[in-house]
Design a protein around this motif. Structure first.
Motif, PDB file in Angstrom:
ATOM      1  N   HIS A   1      21.121  74.126  74.053  1.00  0.00           N
ATOM      2  CA  HIS A   1      21.345  73.030  74.984  1.00  0.00           C
ATOM      3  C   HIS A   1      19.970  72.480  75.387  1.00  0.00           C
ATOM      4  O   HIS A   1      19.130  73.218  75.895  1.00  0.00           O
ATOM      5  CB  HIS A   1      22.113  73.509  76.207  1.00  0.00           C
ATOM      6  N   VAL A   2      19.758  71.206  75.144  1.00  0.00           N
ATOM      7  CA  VAL A   2      18.477  70.576  75.473  1.00  0.00           C
ATOM      8  C   VAL A   2      18.726  69.468  76.495  1.00  0.00           C
ATOM      9  O   VAL A   2      19.820  68.892  76.545  1.00  0.00           O
ATOM     10  CB  VAL A   2      17.810  69.983  74.208  1.00  0.00           C
ATOM     11  N   PRO A   3      17.725  69.149  77.323  1.00  0.00           N
ATOM     12  CA  PRO A   3      17.879  68.016  78.248  1.00  0.00           C
ATOM     13  C   PRO A   3      18.209  66.746  77.466  1.00  0.00           C
ATOM     14  O   PRO A   3      17.540  66.433  76.484  1.00  0.00           O
ATOM     15  CB  PRO A   3      16.509  67.928  78.923  1.00  0.00           C
ATOM     16  N   SER A   4      19.239  66.039  77.885  1.00  0.00           N
ATOM     17  CA  SER A   4      19.709  64.903  77.082  1.00  0.00           C
ATOM     18  C   SER A   4      18.761  63.710  77.129  1.00  0.00           C
ATOM     19  O   SER A   4      18.583  63.017  76.121  1.00  0.00           O
ATOM     20  CB  SER A   4      21.102  64.470  77.530  1.00  0.00           C
ATOM     21  N   GLU A   5      18.188  63.424  78.290  1.00  0.00           N
ATOM     22  CA  GLU A   5      17.245  62.302  78.429  1.00  0.00           C
ATOM     23  C   GLU A   5      17.824  60.989  77.915  1.00  0.00           C
ATOM     24  O   GLU A   5      17.094  60.159  77.365  1.00  0.00           O
ATOM     25  CB  GLU A   5      15.926  62.607  77.706  1.00  0.00           C
ATOM     26  N   LYS A   6      19.132  60.791  78.073  1.00  0.00           N
ATOM     27  CA  LYS A   6      19.764  59.560  77.574  1.00  0.00           C
ATOM     28  C   LYS A   6      19.531  58.418  78.570  1.00  0.00           C
ATOM     29  O   LYS A   6      20.460  57.859  79.162  1.00  0.00           O
ATOM     30  CB  LYS A   6      21.254  59.784  77.340  1.00  0.00           C
ATOM     31  N   ASN A   7      18.269  58.050  78.723  1.00  0.00           N
ATOM     32  CA  ASN A   7      17.885  57.080  79.748  1.00  0.00           C
ATOM     33  C   ASN A   7      18.381  55.667  79.461  1.00  0.00           C
ATOM     34  O   ASN A   7      18.496  54.851  80.376  1.00  0.00           O
ATOM     35  CB  ASN A   7      16.356  57.057  79.873  1.00  0.00           C
ATOM     36  N   THR A   8      18.669  55.364  78.201  1.00  0.00           N
ATOM     37  CA  THR A   8      19.070  53.994  77.832  1.00  0.00           C
ATOM     38  C   THR A   8      20.569  53.887  77.553  1.00  0.00           C
ATOM     39  O   THR A   8      21.007  52.919  76.938  1.00  0.00           O
ATOM     40  CB  THR A   8      18.285  53.527  76.589  1.00  0.00           C
ATOM     41  N   LYS A   9      21.355  54.869  78.014  1.00  0.00           N
ATOM     42  CA  LYS A   9      22.790  54.836  77.711  1.00  0.00           C
ATOM     43  C   LYS A   9      23.490  53.633  78.336  1.00  0.00           C
ATOM     44  O   LYS A   9      24.547  53.201  77.857  1.00  0.00           O
ATOM     45  CB  LYS A   9      23.459  56.130  78.158  1.00  0.00           C
ATOM     46  N   ASN A  10      22.914  53.064  79.381  1.00  0.00           N
ATOM     47  CA  ASN A  10      23.489  51.874  80.015  1.00  0.00           C
ATOM     48  C   ASN A  10      22.714  50.604  79.671  1.00  0.00           C
ATOM     49  O   ASN A  10      22.896  49.568  80.324  1.00  0.00           O
ATOM     50  CB  ASN A  10      23.530  52.065  81.534  1.00  0.00           C
ATOM     51  N   SER A  11      21.864  50.697  78.651  1.00  0.00           N
ATOM     52  CA  SER A  11      21.063  49.537  78.241  1.00  0.00           C
ATOM     53  C   SER A  11      21.709  48.850  77.041  1.00  0.00           C
ATOM     54  O   SER A  11      21.684  49.389  75.928  1.00  0.00           O
ATOM     55  CB  SER A  11      19.641  49.987  77.863  1.00  0.00           C
TER      56      SER A  11
ATOM     57  N   VAL B   1      17.602  50.306  67.285  1.00  0.00           N
ATOM     58  CA  VAL B   1      16.605  51.343  67.549  1.00  0.00           C
ATOM     59  C   VAL B   1      16.501  51.564  69.057  1.00  0.00           C
ATOM     60  O   VAL B   1      16.403  50.603  69.824  1.00  0.00           O
ATOM     61  CB  VAL B   1      15.216  50.947  66.996  1.00  0.00           C
ATOM     62  N   THR B   2      16.530  52.811  69.479  1.00  0.00           N
ATOM     63  CA  THR B   2      16.282  53.159  70.881  1.00  0.00           C
ATOM     64  C   THR B   2      14.781  53.285  71.094  1.00  0.00           C
ATOM     65  O   THR B   2      14.111  54.022  70.374  1.00  0.00           O
ATOM     66  CB  THR B   2      16.964  54.485  71.255  1.00  0.00           C
ATOM     67  N   ILE B   3      14.261  52.566  72.096  1.00  0.00           N
ATOM     68  CA  ILE B   3      12.850  52.658  72.470  1.00  0.00           C
ATOM     69  C   ILE B   3      12.794  53.328  73.835  1.00  0.00           C
ATOM     70  O   ILE B   3      13.330  52.806  74.813  1.00  0.00           O
ATOM     71  CB  ILE B   3      12.182  51.270  72.540  1.00  0.00           C
ATOM     72  N   ASP B   4      12.168  54.492  73.914  1.00  0.00           N
ATOM     73  CA  ASP B   4      12.194  55.250  75.166  1.00  0.00           C
ATOM     74  C   ASP B   4      10.967  56.158  75.252  1.00  0.00           C
ATOM     75  O   ASP B   4      10.141  56.196  74.343  1.00  0.00           O
ATOM     76  CB  ASP B   4      13.490  56.062  75.249  1.00  0.00           C
ATOM     77  N   GLY B   5      10.897  56.894  76.348  1.00  0.00           N
ATOM     78  CA  GLY B   5       9.782  57.794  76.595  1.00  0.00           C
ATOM     79  C   GLY B   5       9.072  57.431  77.880  1.00  0.00           C
ATOM     80  O   GLY B   5       9.148  56.289  78.359  1.00  0.00           O
TER      81      GLY B   5
ATOM     82  N   LEU C   1       9.932  56.984  70.191  1.00  0.00           N
ATOM     83  CA  LEU C   1       9.677  57.609  71.487  1.00  0.00           C
ATOM     84  C   LEU C   1       8.180  57.582  71.767  1.00  0.00           C
ATOM     85  O   LEU C   1       7.373  58.021  70.935  1.00  0.00           O
ATOM     86  CB  LEU C   1      10.189  59.047  71.494  1.00  0.00           C
ATOM     87  N   VAL C   2       7.820  57.065  72.931  1.00  0.00           N
ATOM     88  CA  VAL C   2       6.420  56.962  73.340  1.00  0.00           C
ATOM     89  C   VAL C   2       6.233  57.928  74.501  1.00  0.00           C
ATOM     90  O   VAL C   2       6.728  57.682  75.609  1.00  0.00           O
ATOM     91  CB  VAL C   2       6.063  55.523  73.743  1.00  0.00           C
ATOM     92  N   LEU C   3       5.544  59.033  74.252  1.00  0.00           N
ATOM     93  CA  LEU C   3       5.497  60.136  75.208  1.00  0.00           C
ATOM     94  C   LEU C   3       4.072  60.433  75.655  1.00  0.00           C
ATOM     95  O   LEU C   3       3.107  60.192  74.938  1.00  0.00           O
ATOM     96  CB  LEU C   3       6.101  61.399  74.580  1.00  0.00           C
ATOM     97  N   SER C   4       3.964  60.978  76.858  1.00  0.00           N
ATOM     98  CA  SER C   4       2.674  61.420  77.370  1.00  0.00           C
ATOM     99  C   SER C   4       2.662  62.936  77.463  1.00  0.00           C
ATOM    100  O   SER C   4       3.707  63.591  77.402  1.00  0.00           O
ATOM    101  CB  SER C   4       2.424  60.816  78.755  1.00  0.00           C
ATOM    102  N   ASP C   5       1.479  63.492  77.637  1.00  0.00           N
ATOM    103  CA  ASP C   5       1.333  64.927  77.896  1.00  0.00           C
ATOM    104  C   ASP C   5       0.769  65.125  79.301  1.00  0.00           C
ATOM    105  O   ASP C   5       0.073  66.092  79.586  1.00  0.00           O
ATOM    106  CB  ASP C   5       0.405  65.582  76.866  1.00  0.00           C
TER     107      ASP C   5
END
Length: 447
Positions: free
Chosen positions: A10-20, A287-291, A351-355
């Motif tokens: 089970h991983v965090p879903s992070e479905k931030n654009t599900k309503n986009s 394409v989903t653009i997120d991060g 996915l554009v991610l930071s550390d």
């Protein structure tokens, strides 16, 4: 009761654009279209510098073995045909670079089928799907015409993969909500090609709104079912889908058709619908653009060959703390190093991610806890596979099933010692595959 498989995580879903909602990307001034966007032989460019091309025109093709034609996603002039690095980082592939004239002139090759779908023969459907250049859009990029052909006379059920189990990605979710008719239309065409009547839409239970939309659309067709799956990774892998739905293990080295199934991604089905009914080949995708390091996360429909740089600019730009760009999901995607890289047929997400919040960690080390073994959906021993791969022991890797690994990343995600298990395994699989190809080529030369 929702269905599932053994193993997984089970991983965090992070479905931030599900309503986009899906946004149409404005036509870019330049596209760079790779000739290798599929499993199999790369397409050979059919155009040269200075040629004028139209939307949907075939610009790359090869008739040798397993392959897919490639089409222009905009109209305009070919600026160049040049070799550029592959998005995987392995080798280079030819790219046709087109300067957009913004007239959207459609090629004469684009011919909608105006007749009744039921009148099409299996051969006609396969030929149209092949000419449309459709390959699996869920990530694997296997030529769709070949998948249909290989399932004839073997498959009893069509499974539509709507799981979308990777974190962040919501492209298929939005497609199901906004354009369910396109998916259903493609499924009916597949059923006609295979001479079947039954299809199963497999959806994880974190997308109940999409399941409800499909159930409503299919309420009068008892041969098309919607099945809810437990939200768990990697539920979208074909082996796990088959086990969850039919309770059957797919043996190593076998295809789904060998156990009576054939599986198609939801967006692949929609592309088949467009190819037949509109005559338009695969030239765009969602394409989903997120991060956390992108300005405005979105779901966009974008022409194949559009650069990451243009996409990021459209999505509010990247933040100063960006450290990683991943093509695909965070579990199975490929890290990218160049904003000039482009969207391809199998690019489901960027996915554009930071550390920013990442603390300094000790060097990776296996602590022999066995957690990777417990979560492996293929029931392998990732700890030994990683160790033997790192030691370049091909014989032992093959003996304990390295080629059966689906590279889902459950082991790496769950490893408290931070061992890059999947990367070790990928390197070994690539080494073995390269060796096998050389041996096959040498054997062919002797014949």
């Amino acid at each position: 009761m929702v269905k599932t498989f053994r193993g997984g995580i089970h991983v965090p879903s992070e479905k931030n654009t599900k309503n986009s909602p899906i946004v149409e990307f404005p036509s870019p001034s330049i596209v760079s279209i790779p000739m290798q966007q599929h499993i199999g032989a790369p397409a050979s460019p059919l155009v040269k510098k200075g040629d004028y091309v139209k939307v949907g025109q075939t610009i790359g093709k090869t008739d040798a073995g397993l392959s897919c034609p490639v089409h222009a996603s905009v109209s305009g002039t070919v600026k160049d045909v040049e070799m550029r690095p592959s998005y995987t980082g392995y080798g280079k592939t030819a790219h046709v670079i087109i300067e957009n004239d913004f007239t959207d002139t459609v090629s004469e090759e684009v011919k909608p089928y105006s007749g009744n779908i039921s009148d099409l023969t299996t051969e006609e459907i396969i030929e149209r799907v092949k000419n449309a250049g459709i390959s699996g859009m869920g990530g694997a990029a296997f030529p769709t015409y070949a998948k249909i052909s290989s399932a004839i006379g073997k498959a009893e059920d069509v499974i539509v993969n709507c799981a979308e189990c990777e974190p962040y990605i919501t492209a298929n979710h939005r497609l199901m909500l906004e354009e369910p008719e396109r998916i259903i239309g493609g499924v009916r065409i597949i059923l006609k090609a295979l001479g079947l009547s039954h299809a199963i839409f497999a959806i994880e239970d974190n997308k109940k709104d999409a399941a409800s939309v499909l159930m409503e659309k299919l309420s009068e067709d008892e041969n098309l079912d919607v099945v809810l799956l437990k939200t768990k990774y990697p539920q979208g892998d074909e082996r796990q889908l088959i086990y969850a739905i039919k309770g059957v293990e797919l043996p190593a080295g076998k295809l789904p058709a060998d156990v009576g199934c054939v599986i198609f991604n939801a967006e692949t089905c929609a592309a088949i619908n467009s190819a037949i009914k509109e005559g338009m080949p695969l030239i765009k995708r969602i394409v989903t653009i997120d991060g956390d390091a992108i300005g405005e996360p979105k779901n966009i429909r974008v022409p194949i060959g559009t650069s990451y740089e243009d996409i990021f600019a459209f999505c509010g730009g990247v933040k100063d703390n960006v450290s990683r760009v991943i093509s695909g999901g965070p579990m199975m995607g490929n890290a990218q190093w160049d904003y000039n890289s482009v969207v391809m047929k199998n690019t489901s997400a960027l996915l554009v991610l930071s550390d920013e919040n990442k603390k300094k960690q000790p060097a990776p080390a296996c602590i022999h806890c066995g957690k990777c073994v417990g979560v492996c959906p293929m029931h392998l021993m990732p700890n030994y596979l990683a160790a033997f791969s790192a030691a370049e022991n091909e014989e032992m890797c093959e003996k304990i099933g390295v080629m059966s690994c689906v590279e889902c990343g459950c082991c790496t995600y769950n490893c408290p010692g931070r061992v890059p298990i999947v990367q070790h395994i990928r390197n070994m699989k690539s080494q073995i595959s390269t060796k096998r190809k050389k041996m096959a080529a040498a054997a062919a030369d002797k014949m």
